[in-house]
Design a protein around this motif. Structure first.
Motif, mmCIF file in Angstrom:
data_model
loop_
_atom_site.group_PDB
_atom_site.id
_atom_site.type_symbol
_atom_site.label_atom_id
_atom_site.label_comp_id
_atom_site.label_asym_id
_atom_site.label_seq_id
_atom_site.Cartn_x
_atom_site.Cartn_y
_atom_site.Cartn_z
ATOM 1 N N ALA A 27 0.933 -1.059 -0.075
ATOM 2 C CA ALA A 27 0.167 0.065 -0.137
ATOM 3 C C ALA A 27 0.971 1.084 0.130
ATOM 4 O O ALA A 27 0.363 2.202 -0.302
ATOM 5 N N THR B 186 -12.354 4.420 1.302
ATOM 6 C CA THR B 186 -11.562 3.704 2.598
ATOM 7 C C THR B 186 -11.907 4.584 3.787
ATOM 8 O O THR B 186 -12.138 5.841 4.051
ATOM 9 N N ARG C 136 -4.617 2.658 -4.268
ATOM 10 C CA ARG C 136 -5.456 3.112 -2.932
ATOM 11 C C ARG C 136 -5.814 4.351 -2.909
ATOM 12 O O ARG C 136 -7.145 4.686 -2.569
#
Length: 188
Positions: free
Chosen positions: A93, A109, A102
């Motif tokens: 990530a 998220t 991401r």
């Protein structure tokens, strides 16, 4: 990275392969190019796992000279899997590709996960910056002026990314504090 991107795009709306290719190119243009040859095997794998469904085109609407387009949709299991992927925080990530994928879906998220990813990316970039500074100082006068300028330019880019990440982290923390403060206030 491609799995997160495909699932994320399909969470927004169903798409056919060509549309996915265009959206992926737009999504990763700022971060890196991806191989179109990897898209269809990824779609096949996601379909076999039950995370997306594939709708065959209607033959009546397709002309004889052109194949109809298959439409891909996210399944309920795919939505769950996508949420699990977004909740994972690991070394992938923080690298260029993983971070870019991401970041594209940060709105989906959780805040605490966003903060962990931003802080992890900042640590990774700071390590890169420290390595670049060390290499530049060790090289001393051995670099010609063009090579030194190139290295300094790279260092300036990394410094800019650290400042940008610091800003994002502060905004994330501020919005978290504001949300906590609003939740703690009694109703009037």
């Amino acid at each position: 990275m491609l799995e997160i991107a495909v699932l994320g795009l399909l969470s927004e709306s169903p798409m056919h392969g060509y549309e996915l290719r265009k959206r992926l190119a737009a999504l990763f243009g700022a971060f890196r190019a991806f191989s179109y040859g990897s898209l269809y095997p990824t779609l096949r794998r996601l379909s076999e796992a039950g995370w997306i469904s594939e709708e065959a085109p209607l033959d009546a609407g397709a002309s004889r000279s052109r194949r109809g387009k298959r439409v891909y949709r996210l399944t309920a299991e795919g939505k769950e899997h996508f949420a699990e992927l977004l909740a994972q925080v690991g070394p992938d990530a923080f690298d260029e590709e993983g971070f870019g994928a991401r970041l594209a879906f940060f709105a989906q998220t959780r805040s605490d996960i966003r903060l962990q990813i931003l802080e992890g990316r900042r640590r990774r970039v700071e390590e890169q910056r420290d390595g670049m500074r060390s290499a530049l100082s060790r090289a001393g006068e051995r670099f010609d002026r063009y090579t030194r300028d190139l290295h300094e330019h790279g260092l300036e880019s990394v410094d800019r990314e650290v400042r940008w990440l610091d800003e994002l982290i502060e905004k994330e923390r501020s919005s978290g504090r504001a949300a906590n403060h609003a939740a703690a206030r009694p109703n009037d």
